[in-house]
Design an enzyme around this catalytic site. Structure first.
Site, PDB file in Angstrom:
ATOM      1  N   SER A   1       0.870  -1.178   0.000  1.00 48.86           N
ATOM      2  CA  SER A   1       0.000   0.000   0.000  1.00 48.86           C
ATOM      3  C   SER A   1       0.907   1.228   0.000  1.00 48.86           C
ATOM      4  O   SER A   1       1.813   1.333   0.831  1.00 48.86           O
ATOM      5  CB  SER A   1      -0.900   0.010   1.240  1.00 48.86           C
ATOM      6  OG  SER A   1      -1.832   1.058   1.177  1.00 48.86           O
ATOM      7  N   GLU A   2       0.653   2.166  -0.941  1.00 45.82           N
ATOM      8  CA  GLU A   2       1.630   3.240  -1.161  1.00 45.82           C
ATOM      9  C   GLU A   2       1.734   4.234  -0.022  1.00 45.82           C
ATOM     10  O   GLU A   2       2.604   5.107  -0.032  1.00 45.82           O
ATOM     11  CB  GLU A   2       1.347   3.971  -2.475  1.00 45.82           C
ATOM     12  CG  GLU A   2       0.014   4.644  -2.569  1.00 45.82           C
ATOM     13  CD  GLU A   2      -0.973   3.868  -3.431  1.00 45.82           C
ATOM     14  OE1 GLU A   2      -1.770   4.511  -4.126  1.00 45.82           O
ATOM     15  OE2 GLU A   2      -0.955   2.626  -3.391  1.00 45.82           O
ATOM     16  N   ASN A   3       0.848   4.137   0.986  1.00 42.45           N
ATOM     17  CA  ASN A   3       1.010   5.003   2.154  1.00 42.45           C
ATOM     18  C   ASN A   3       1.959   4.409   3.184  1.00 42.45           C
ATOM     19  O   ASN A   3       2.103   4.964   4.281  1.00 42.45           O
ATOM     20  CB  ASN A   3      -0.347   5.306   2.797  1.00 42.45           C
ATOM     21  CG  ASN A   3      -1.085   4.060   3.229  1.00 42.45           C
ATOM     22  OD1 ASN A   3      -1.225   3.115   2.461  1.00 42.45           O
ATOM     23  ND2 ASN A   3      -1.582   4.037   4.447  1.00 42.45           N
TER      24      ASN A   3
END
Length: 505
Positions: free
Chosen positions: A330-332
């Site tokens: 997840s890019e966060n």
């Protein structure tokens, strides 16, 4: 000299002198010297890791206006930077996403707020570079889009007309690929939030709340940390310090309530209980969705790292076969994304890129947004699966904006910017709600990336896409003819000699 004696005296002196490094103040003291027309970097992603106590303190200083605020997004009503938008203290936003923030959107579309839209990974890297003393750099995200050509609306007039566009970017080629030059961001002030900080400013961020806080904390002249727990020096193991105190000027105690934007929980069912067969109505939205999700689950390969967009892509792993094991990113800032939590186990520091509550699997890890997009940009992610509004016959992707409606690209441009290393799989209906084709000769909507899609999975058919040769129909849904597909695709395509029925078992 008696070294042991000297060592004892030095340690004693050092312990006394630690008080000279103490930086704990009240929120009012922390913001008292902040003047108008500053560039403010504000950490957080969604509502996770947002320094709301500091934002509230700055909100009370109504004379601080003309702010250029740098943040991934502006939170929601009554949370995050929305508070400063409502008071009119922010003049300009540099962000990747408007999302559903109606205050943000309204101010922008009526000319009361300027907006510099920036791909999410580029935003993180611009601040990381600023903190590292690097004035500019080249990235592939945004090549061939409005980011490169200077067609992003920066400012609207009060009657809704665009009065200012972004500026075209400098482009250079390296090793046969085109890259955009981006300028670094170095702010006047940074507000960040930590789970734990010692009185010297050494910070520990908890789980996915690290997001932009790590990079932003390094990239300003004056950095203030809002912390849930303030401890004495030595109480944080040096190996657990994510942001060293050298970057931190002031510390305050966080008093703001921690919030969750989207509470999503597991219903306890296993994958075999979920939509075991599509509904009898072949054309219902539920049936179309079930076919797409089940077919998409066949795209995962054992041992791969994958990134999934919001919506249908996040459901596809529910139907993985038992012999396929993948790691989700997840890019966060999460690697090893797990399922939704059971009711009662939701954690505001553990959310995915869609701001939903999630869990993390054994062997997972957390990191900042700048590192997350370094993984993506360098091709460590084997596959990304995401939705689309339109795809062209040569794999151009449009999925972030419609004419007259600009929500922001988030991380999508970064995710599709390296198609030679990251396989890009699109999931969508073959036609839109009005029956218009979504696969076209050329995209009408603004591009997310050119020639980046390698496979399109729809409710009625599956296509392979070659950036030079175009589309090949490889599968059709049961009972669907090639002629029907031709009537619903506004582009030429070849038919595979091995054309088969979509596998949704």
């Amino acid at each position: 000299m008696n070294w042991p004696s000297f060592g004892r005296r030095w340690l004693s002196c050092t312990a006394r002198n630690l008080k000279a490094f103490e930086k704990v103040v009240t929120p009012e003291e922390a913001v008292s010297g902040i003047e108008k027309d500053i560039t403010l970097l504000c950490g957080g992603f969604g509502l996770s890791g947002v320094p709301d106590t500091l934002i509230d303190a700055l909100k009370s200083r109504t004379q601080v206006t003309g702010i250029t605020a740098v943040s991934n997004n502006a939170g929601t009503a009554n949370s995050g930077l929305s508070k400063l938008l409502e008071t009119g203290q922010i003049r300009k936003m540099i962000a990747s996403y408007i999302g559903g923030n109606k205050v943000f959107e309204s101010l922008y579309l009526t000319g009361k707020l300027e907006l510099e839209l920036t791909p999410q990974g580029t935003l993180a890297e611009r601040c990381r570079a600023g903190g590292a003393g690097i004035p500019a750099f080249y990235v592939p995200a945004g090549v061939g889009t409005w980011v490169e050509t200077g067609e992003l609306p920066v400012r609207y007039g009060d009657s809704g007309q665009i009065v200012e566009f972004s500026k075209p970017k400098e482009v250079r080629q390296f090793d046969g690929r085109r890259y955009i030059m981006e300028r670094a961001i170095f702010g006047d002030v940074a507000f960040i939030k930590a789970y734990k900080v010692d009185s010297m400013g050494n910070c520990y961020f908890r789980m996915a709340a690290r997001n932009f806080n790590n990079a932003f904390g390094r990239a300003a002249k004056y950095t203030v940390v809002e912390a849930e727990n303030i401890v004495e020096p030595g109480e944080i193991d040096p190996a657990d310090v994510h942001l060293p105190g050298i970057y931190v000027d002031r510390i305050i105690q966080s008093t703001a309530e921690k919030k969750i934007e989207i509470v999503t929980v597991s219903d306890g069912r296993n994958k075999n209980d979920i939509s075991t067969t599509p509904p009898a109505d072949f054309n219902s939205s539920e049936a179309r969705r079930a076919r797409i999700i089940r077919r998409a689950s066949k795209e995962f390969r054992d041992g791969e790292f994958a990134n999934l967009g919001i919506g249908m892509p996040t459901l596809a792993p529910s139907f993985l076969s038992d012999d396929v094991h993948i790691v989700l990113q997840s890019e966060n800032g999460i690697l090893g994304l797990g399922p939704y939590p059971v009711p009662g186990a939701e954690d505001p520091d553990l959310i995915n890129a869609g701001k939903e509550t999630v869990t993390v699997n054994a062997g997972g890890s957390f990191f900042g947004s700048e590192e997350s997009f370094a993984m993506i940009r360098s091709g460590r992610i084997n596959m990304t699966m995401l939705g689309a509004m339109q795809v062209s016959q040569f794999g151009d992707l449009a999925n972030w904006a419609l004419p007259g409606m600009v929500k922001g690209m988030g991380g999508a441009m970064d995710l599709v910017a390296n198609p030679s290393k990251t396989r890009v799989v699109v999931v969508m209906d073959l036609v839109d709600k009005k029956g218009r084709p979504k696969i076209l000769e050329s995209c009408v909507f603004p591009l997310t990336g050119p020639k980046c899609v390698s496979r399109i999975i729809t409710d009625l058919a599956v296509f392979d896409v070659d950036p030079a040769l175009g589309l090949t129909l490889i599968e059709v849904a049961e009972g669907i003819s090639v002629d029907e597909i031709k009537s619903k695709v506004q582009a030429s395509f070849k038919v595979s000699p091995h054309l088969s029925t979509m596998n949704i078992d």
